[in-house]
Write a protein that holds these residues in place. Structure first.
Motif, PDB file in Angstrom:
ATOM      1  N   VAL A  77      29.972  54.446  16.862  1.00 22.09           N
ATOM      2  CA  VAL A  77      28.723  55.209  16.556  1.00 22.09           C
ATOM      3  C   VAL A  77      27.647  54.398  16.265  1.00 22.09           C
ATOM      4  O   VAL A  77      26.492  54.586  16.960  1.00 22.09           O
ATOM      5  N   LEU A  78      27.674  53.284  15.398  1.00 20.47           N
ATOM      6  CA  LEU A  78      26.468  52.635  15.155  1.00 20.47           C
ATOM      7  C   LEU A  78      26.284  51.870  16.194  1.00 20.47           C
ATOM      8  O   LEU A  78      24.794  51.476  16.428  1.00 20.47           O
ATOM      9  N   GLY A  79      27.024  51.100  16.908  1.00 22.88           N
ATOM     10  CA  GLY A  79      26.705  50.253  18.007  1.00 22.88           C
ATOM     11  C   GLY A  79      25.929  51.238  19.168  1.00 22.88           C
ATOM     12  O   GLY A  79      24.923  50.244  19.450  1.00 22.88           O
ATOM     13  N   THR A  80      26.441  52.163  19.650  1.00 24.43           N
ATOM     14  CA  THR A  80      25.857  52.940  20.694  1.00 24.43           C
ATOM     15  C   THR A  80      24.424  53.599  20.113  1.00 24.43           C
ATOM     16  O   THR A  80      23.500  53.366  21.033  1.00 24.43           O
ATOM     17  N   THR A  81      24.414  53.664  18.948  1.00 22.07           N
ATOM     18  CA  THR A  81      23.203  54.390  18.590  1.00 22.07           C
ATOM     19  C   THR A  81      21.864  53.285  18.538  1.00 22.07           C
ATOM     20  O   THR A  81      20.886  53.539  18.877  1.00 22.07           O
ATOM     21  N   THR A  82      22.626  52.118  17.899  1.00 23.45           N
ATOM     22  CA  THR A  82      21.461  51.080  17.818  1.00 23.45           C
ATOM     23  C   THR A  82      20.955  50.580  19.116  1.00 23.45           C
ATOM     24  O   THR A  82      19.921  50.095  19.604  1.00 23.45           O
ATOM     25  N   GLY A  83      21.959  50.247  19.983  1.00 19.47           N
ATOM     26  CA  GLY A  83      21.820  49.940  21.393  1.00 19.47           C
ATOM     27  C   GLY A  83      20.595  50.955  22.066  1.00 19.47           C
ATOM     28  O   GLY A  83      19.759  50.430  22.750  1.00 19.47           O
ATOM     29  N   LEU A  84      21.078  52.063  22.204  1.00 15.48           N
ATOM     30  CA  LEU A  84      20.045  53.047  22.823  1.00 15.48           C
ATOM     31  C   LEU A  84      18.573  53.245  22.030  1.00 15.48           C
ATOM     32  O   LEU A  84      17.799  53.405  22.764  1.00 15.48           O
ATOM     33  N   MET A 108      17.433  58.396  19.077  1.00 14.19           N
ATOM     34  CA  MET A 108      18.445  57.711  17.803  1.00 14.19           C
ATOM     35  C   MET A 108      19.190  58.994  17.296  1.00 14.19           C
ATOM     36  O   MET A 108      20.258  59.111  17.023  1.00 14.19           O
ATOM     37  N   MET A 109      18.626  60.083  16.951  1.00 12.95           N
ATOM     38  CA  MET A 109      19.128  61.263  16.161  1.00 12.95           C
ATOM     39  C   MET A 109      20.206  62.014  17.180  1.00 12.95           C
ATOM     40  O   MET A 109      21.402  62.361  16.973  1.00 12.95           O
ATOM     41  N   GLY A 110      19.882  61.910  18.565  1.00 11.37           N
ATOM     42  CA  GLY A 110      20.679  62.631  19.507  1.00 11.37           C
ATOM     43  C   GLY A 110      21.842  61.797  19.714  1.00 11.37           C
ATOM     44  O   GLY A 110      22.988  62.150  19.836  1.00 11.37           O
ATOM     45  N   SER A 111      21.529  60.399  19.730  1.00  8.46           N
ATOM     46  CA  SER A 111      22.733  59.431  20.175  1.00  8.46           C
ATOM     47  C   SER A 111      23.743  59.428  18.995  1.00  8.46           C
ATOM     48  O   SER A 111      24.909  59.377  19.095  1.00  8.46           O
ATOM     49  N   LEU A 112      23.168  59.532  17.934  1.00 13.16           N
ATOM     50  CA  LEU A 112      23.705  59.462  16.636  1.00 13.16           C
ATOM     51  C   LEU A 112      24.732  60.574  16.355  1.00 13.16           C
ATOM     52  O   LEU A 112      26.087  60.628  16.300  1.00 13.16           O
ATOM     53  N   ALA A 113      24.124  61.720  16.553  1.00 15.43           N
ATOM     54  CA  ALA A 113      24.945  62.995  16.686  1.00 15.43           C
ATOM     55  C   ALA A 113      26.126  62.991  17.759  1.00 15.43           C
ATOM     56  O   ALA A 113      27.286  63.464  17.380  1.00 15.43           O
ATOM     57  N   ALA A 114      25.729  62.848  19.236  1.00 13.96           N
ATOM     58  CA  ALA A 114      26.629  62.772  20.042  1.00 13.96           C
ATOM     59  C   ALA A 114      27.733  61.875  19.843  1.00 13.96           C
ATOM     60  O   ALA A 114      29.023  62.174  20.027  1.00 13.96           O
ATOM     61  N   THR A 115      27.534  60.721  19.752  1.00 14.51           N
ATOM     62  CA  THR A 115      28.514  59.536  19.622  1.00 14.51           C
ATOM     63  C   THR A 115      29.358  59.854  18.250  1.00 14.51           C
ATOM     64  O   THR A 115      30.719  59.761  18.217  1.00 14.51           O
ATOM     65  N   ALA A 116      29.057  60.499  17.295  1.00 12.96           N
ATOM     66  CA  ALA A 116      29.810  60.633  15.999  1.00 12.96           C
ATOM     67  C   ALA A 116      30.783  61.812  16.499  1.00 12.96           C
ATOM     68  O   ALA A 116      32.003  61.850  16.046  1.00 12.96           O
ATOM     69  N   LEU A 117      30.272  63.031  17.205  1.00 14.84           N
ATOM     70  CA  LEU A 117      31.118  64.017  17.567  1.00 14.84           C
ATOM     71  C   LEU A 117      32.296  63.309  18.605  1.00 14.84           C
ATOM     72  O   LEU A 117      33.402  63.649  18.429  1.00 14.84           O
TER      73      LEU A 117
END
Length: 135
Positions: A77-84, A108-117
Protein backbone atom coordinates in the motif's frame (compact mmCIF):
# COMPACT_ATOMS: atom_id res chain seq x y z
CA UNK A 1 22.50 -7.60 16.36
CA UNK A 2 24.30 -8.85 13.29
CA UNK A 3 21.06 -9.68 11.42
CA UNK A 4 19.65 -6.18 11.90
CA UNK A 5 20.72 -4.69 8.51
CA UNK A 6 19.33 -7.68 6.61
CA UNK A 7 16.07 -7.45 8.50
CA UNK A 8 15.80 -3.75 7.68
CA UNK A 9 16.50 -4.39 3.99
CA UNK A 10 13.87 -7.13 3.87
CA UNK A 11 11.29 -4.71 5.31
CA UNK A 12 12.19 -1.76 3.08
CA UNK A 13 12.71 -3.65 -0.18
CA UNK A 14 9.01 -4.41 -0.93
CA UNK A 15 8.17 -0.74 -0.41
CA UNK A 16 10.94 0.38 -2.74
CA UNK A 17 10.05 -2.22 -5.36
CA UNK A 18 6.35 -1.31 -5.44
CA UNK A 19 7.17 2.42 -5.47
CA UNK A 20 9.63 1.93 -8.33
CA UNK A 21 7.21 -0.22 -10.30
CA UNK A 22 4.45 2.35 -9.75
CA UNK A 23 6.59 5.21 -11.03
CA UNK A 24 7.84 3.20 -14.00
CA UNK A 25 4.32 2.05 -14.84
CA UNK A 26 3.06 5.64 -14.73
CA UNK A 27 5.84 6.70 -17.09
CA UNK A 28 5.22 3.77 -19.43
CA UNK A 29 1.43 4.03 -19.57
CA UNK A 30 0.67 7.71 -18.94
CA UNK A 31 3.85 9.75 -18.96
CA UNK A 32 4.25 10.04 -22.71
CA UNK A 33 0.72 11.26 -23.50
CA UNK A 34 0.37 14.97 -22.73
CA UNK A 35 -2.04 16.22 -25.41
CA UNK A 36 -5.78 16.64 -25.24
CA UNK A 37 -7.88 15.41 -28.15
CA UNK A 38 -10.43 17.85 -29.61
CA UNK A 39 -13.61 16.14 -30.78
CA UNK A 40 -15.58 17.29 -33.86
CA UNK A 41 -18.18 18.94 -31.61
CA UNK A 42 -15.48 21.09 -29.96
CA UNK A 43 -15.17 19.22 -26.67
CA UNK A 44 -11.78 17.99 -25.55
CA UNK A 45 -10.88 14.66 -23.97
CA UNK A 46 -7.74 13.28 -22.48
CA UNK A 47 -4.91 13.38 -22.20
CA UNK A 48 -5.25 9.72 -21.23
CA UNK A 49 -7.26 7.07 -23.01
CA UNK A 50 -9.12 4.35 -21.11
CA UNK A 51 -6.76 1.61 -22.33
CA UNK A 52 -3.79 3.49 -20.84
CA UNK A 53 -5.38 3.70 -17.40
CA UNK A 54 -6.47 0.05 -17.58
CA UNK A 55 -2.90 -0.95 -18.48
CA UNK A 56 -1.58 1.02 -15.52
CA UNK A 57 -4.06 -0.62 -13.13
CA UNK A 58 -3.26 -4.14 -14.37
CA UNK A 59 0.48 -3.48 -14.04
CA UNK A 60 -0.01 -2.19 -10.51
CA UNK A 61 -2.17 -5.18 -9.59
CA UNK A 62 0.74 -7.46 -10.42
CA UNK A 63 3.10 -5.47 -8.17
CA UNK A 64 0.58 -5.27 -5.31
CA UNK A 65 -0.15 -8.99 -5.59
CA UNK A 66 3.58 -9.76 -5.51
CA UNK A 67 4.07 -7.83 -2.27
CA UNK A 68 0.79 -8.73 -0.56
CA UNK A 69 1.08 -12.45 -1.28
CA UNK A 70 4.44 -12.41 0.50
CA UNK A 71 2.85 -10.87 3.60
CA UNK A 72 4.05 -7.35 2.84
CA UNK A 73 0.63 -5.69 2.83
CA UNK A 74 1.76 -2.43 4.36
CA UNK A 75 4.67 -1.96 1.94
CA UNK A 76 2.35 -2.82 -0.96
CA UNK A 77 0.00 0.00 0.00
CA UNK A 78 2.69 2.48 1.02
CA UNK A 79 4.96 1.86 -1.96
CA UNK A 80 2.23 1.98 -4.58
CA UNK A 81 0.66 5.11 -3.11
CA UNK A 82 4.01 6.86 -2.78
CA UNK A 83 5.12 5.92 -6.30
CA UNK A 84 1.89 7.04 -7.96
CA UNK A 85 1.72 10.26 -5.96
CA UNK A 86 5.30 11.17 -6.80
CA UNK A 87 4.82 10.26 -10.47
CA UNK A 88 1.67 12.39 -10.71
CA UNK A 89 3.42 15.29 -9.00
CA UNK A 90 6.39 15.13 -11.36
CA UNK A 91 4.19 14.69 -14.43
CA UNK A 92 1.71 17.46 -13.65
CA UNK A 93 3.89 20.03 -11.85
CA UNK A 94 4.36 22.13 -14.99
CA UNK A 95 0.67 23.12 -14.89
CA UNK A 96 0.46 26.90 -15.16
CA UNK A 97 -2.83 27.14 -13.24
CA UNK A 98 -1.40 25.65 -10.05
CA UNK A 99 -4.36 23.32 -9.73
CA UNK A 100 -2.27 20.21 -10.30
CA UNK A 101 -2.01 19.60 -6.54
CA UNK A 102 -5.74 18.89 -6.42
CA UNK A 103 -5.21 16.08 -8.91
CA UNK A 104 -2.12 14.83 -7.09
CA UNK A 105 -4.09 14.64 -3.82
CA UNK A 106 -6.89 12.80 -5.59
CA UNK A 107 -4.35 10.30 -6.98
CA UNK A 108 -2.90 9.87 -3.49
CA UNK A 109 -6.25 9.29 -1.78
CA UNK A 110 -7.59 7.07 -4.54
CA UNK A 111 -4.49 4.91 -4.77
CA UNK A 112 -4.32 4.62 -0.97
CA UNK A 113 -7.94 3.45 -0.77
CA UNK A 114 -7.73 1.13 -3.78
CA UNK A 115 -4.44 -0.53 -2.84
CA UNK A 116 -5.57 -0.97 0.78
CA UNK A 117 -8.75 -2.69 -0.41
CA UNK A 118 -6.94 -4.89 -2.94
CA UNK A 119 -4.22 -5.78 -0.43
CA UNK A 120 -6.82 -6.78 2.16
CA UNK A 121 -8.59 -8.98 -0.37
CA UNK A 122 -5.34 -10.63 -1.45
CA UNK A 123 -4.13 -11.30 2.09
CA UNK A 124 -7.51 -12.63 3.22
CA UNK A 125 -7.74 -15.00 0.24
CA UNK A 126 -4.14 -16.16 0.60
CA UNK A 127 -4.39 -16.66 4.37
CA UNK A 128 -4.61 -20.36 5.27
CA UNK A 129 -7.82 -21.27 6.99
CA UNK A 130 -7.76 -22.39 10.60
CA UNK A 131 -10.26 -25.17 10.01
CA UNK A 132 -9.43 -28.65 11.14
CA UNK A 133 -9.12 -31.27 8.42
CA UNK A 134 -12.10 -33.63 8.00
CA UNK A 135 -11.83 -36.93 9.85
Amino acid sequence: MRNRPLRTVSHVLPTLVTAGVSMAAWAAWLGWDQHYDVQPDGTSTGPYEAWQVIGLVVTLLVAVYWAASRRHGGPAVLGTTTGLTLAAFLDWSDDSTGQFMVGVMMVMMGSLAATALVTNVITSVRRPSAQTPPA
